[in-house]
Motif scaffolding. Structure first.
Motif, short mmCIF file in Angstrom:
data_model
loop_
_atom_site.label_atom_id
_atom_site.label_comp_id
_atom_site.label_asym_id
_atom_site.label_seq_id
_atom_site.Cartn_x
_atom_site.Cartn_y
_atom_site.Cartn_z
N TYR A 1 0.84 -1.21 0.00
CA TYR A 1 0.00 0.00 0.00
C TYR A 1 0.87 1.25 0.00
N TRP A 2 1.76 1.34 0.98
CA TRP A 2 2.60 2.55 1.11
C TRP A 2 3.66 2.64 0.02
N THR A 3 4.19 1.51 -0.39
CA THR A 3 5.20 1.53 -1.45
C THR A 3 4.60 2.02 -2.77
N ALA A 4 3.40 1.59 -3.09
CA ALA A 4 2.74 2.05 -4.32
C ALA A 4 2.47 3.55 -4.27
N ILE A 5 2.02 4.03 -3.13
CA ILE A 5 1.75 5.47 -2.99
C ILE A 5 3.05 6.27 -3.12
N ILE A 6 4.08 5.81 -2.46
CA ILE A 6 5.38 6.50 -2.54
C ILE A 6 5.88 6.49 -3.98
N PHE A 7 5.77 5.34 -4.65
CA PHE A 7 6.21 5.24 -6.03
C PHE A 7 5.49 6.26 -6.92
N ARG B 1 17.44 14.18 -9.53
CA ARG B 1 16.71 13.37 -10.51
C ARG B 1 17.12 11.91 -10.48
N PRO B 2 18.42 11.59 -10.50
CA PRO B 2 18.79 10.17 -10.42
C PRO B 2 18.35 9.53 -9.10
N LEU B 3 18.37 10.30 -8.02
CA LEU B 3 17.93 9.73 -6.75
C LEU B 3 16.43 9.43 -6.76
N LEU B 4 15.64 10.28 -7.41
CA LEU B 4 14.21 10.00 -7.54
C LEU B 4 13.99 8.74 -8.37
N PHE B 5 14.75 8.59 -9.44
CA PHE B 5 14.62 7.41 -10.29
C PHE B 5 15.02 6.15 -9.52
N ILE B 6 16.13 6.22 -8.81
CA ILE B 6 16.61 5.06 -8.03
C ILE B 6 15.63 4.72 -6.92
N ALA B 7 15.06 5.73 -6.27
CA ALA B 7 14.06 5.46 -5.23
C ALA B 7 12.85 4.74 -5.83
N GLY B 8 12.44 5.12 -7.04
CA GLY B 8 11.36 4.42 -7.72
C GLY B 8 11.72 2.98 -8.02
N TRP B 9 12.94 2.76 -8.46
CA TRP B 9 13.43 1.40 -8.73
C TRP B 9 13.41 0.58 -7.45
N MET B 10 13.82 1.19 -6.34
CA MET B 10 13.80 0.48 -5.07
C MET B 10 12.37 0.12 -4.65
N CYS B 11 11.42 0.99 -4.94
CA CYS B 11 10.01 0.67 -4.67
C CYS B 11 9.58 -0.57 -5.45
N ILE B 12 9.99 -0.65 -6.70
CA ILE B 12 9.65 -1.81 -7.52
C ILE B 12 10.28 -3.07 -6.93
N LEU B 13 11.51 -2.96 -6.45
CA LEU B 13 12.17 -4.12 -5.82
C LEU B 13 11.43 -4.55 -4.56
N VAL B 14 10.99 -3.60 -3.75
CA VAL B 14 10.24 -3.93 -2.53
C VAL B 14 8.94 -4.64 -2.90
N LEU C 1 6.83 9.72 -6.25
CA LEU C 1 8.19 9.83 -6.79
C LEU C 1 8.15 10.07 -8.29
N ARG C 2 7.25 9.36 -8.98
CA ARG C 2 7.14 9.54 -10.44
C ARG C 2 6.60 10.91 -10.80
N VAL C 3 5.65 11.41 -10.02
CA VAL C 3 5.13 12.76 -10.26
C VAL C 3 6.25 13.78 -10.04
N ALA C 4 6.98 13.63 -8.94
CA ALA C 4 8.08 14.56 -8.63
C ALA C 4 9.16 14.47 -9.71
N HIS C 5 9.47 13.26 -10.16
CA HIS C 5 10.49 13.07 -11.19
C HIS C 5 10.08 13.78 -12.48
N ALA C 6 8.84 13.58 -12.92
CA ALA C 6 8.37 14.20 -14.16
C ALA C 6 8.34 15.71 -14.04
N ALA C 7 7.75 16.22 -12.96
CA ALA C 7 7.68 17.67 -12.77
C ALA C 7 9.07 18.27 -12.65
N GLY C 8 9.93 17.62 -11.88
CA GLY C 8 11.29 18.12 -11.69
C GLY C 8 12.11 18.08 -12.96
N MET C 9 11.89 17.06 -13.76
CA MET C 9 12.66 16.96 -14.99
C MET C 9 12.20 18.01 -16.01
#
Length: 139
Positions: free
Chosen positions: A90-96, A117-130, A99-107
């Motif tokens: 539940y929380w990982t999906a929300i965080i992901f 930007r790379p940290l946002l992308f890596i955090a998203g990748w970590m969400c997928i791993l979780v 993160l994607r909204v912030a990544h797109a807006a920030g980019m």
């Protein structure tokens, strides 16, 4: 609606974001200042290196979202199939999602430069791993 898991709702919201993130790029391409002797930008967009920086970033933001959307979607759909949704998913999906909204807006705006930007992308990748870990934890 009580039977509809939040994780699937997040997947739908991400799909809508991915389906809409082409809009800034197309606006940018079609508002490109005319250049002497250049082809119509709608018919043949400029090379990426010749575009205004925010237009190029909008294109990359869309590609970056698509790069993470597919693995996220597969893992969420498998979690749904195996009945693996829980507090972590539940929380990982929300965080992901955020993160994607912030990544797109920030980019697109240019505020998310290195290393944000790379940290946002890596955090998203970590969400997928979780989430992937939760698939195996639930079977």
């Amino acid at each position: 609606m009580a039977d509809f898991p939040t994780e699937l709702g997040i997947l739908v919201c991400l799909a809508l974001l991915a389906a809409s993130l082409w809009i800034p790029y197309i606006i940018g391409v079609n508002t490109e200042p005319e250049r002497e002797g250049a082809a119509d930008p709608f018919v043949r967009p400029l090379a990426q290196s010749e575009m205004r920086p925010w237009v190029h970033r909008a294109y990359r933001a869309h590609l970056n979202l698509l790069e993470q959307f597919l693995p996220f979607a597969v893992v969420i759909l498998v979690l749904d199939r195996v009945g693996g949704f829980n507090t972590i998913t539940y929380w990982t999906a929300i965080i992901f999602f955020w993160l994607r909204v912030a990544h797109a807006a920030g980019m697109i705006t240019g505020w998310a430069t290195f290393p944000v930007r790379p940290l946002l992308f890596i955090a998203g990748w970590m969400c997928i791993l979780v989430l992937g870990w939760q698939v195996f934890a639930s079977i």
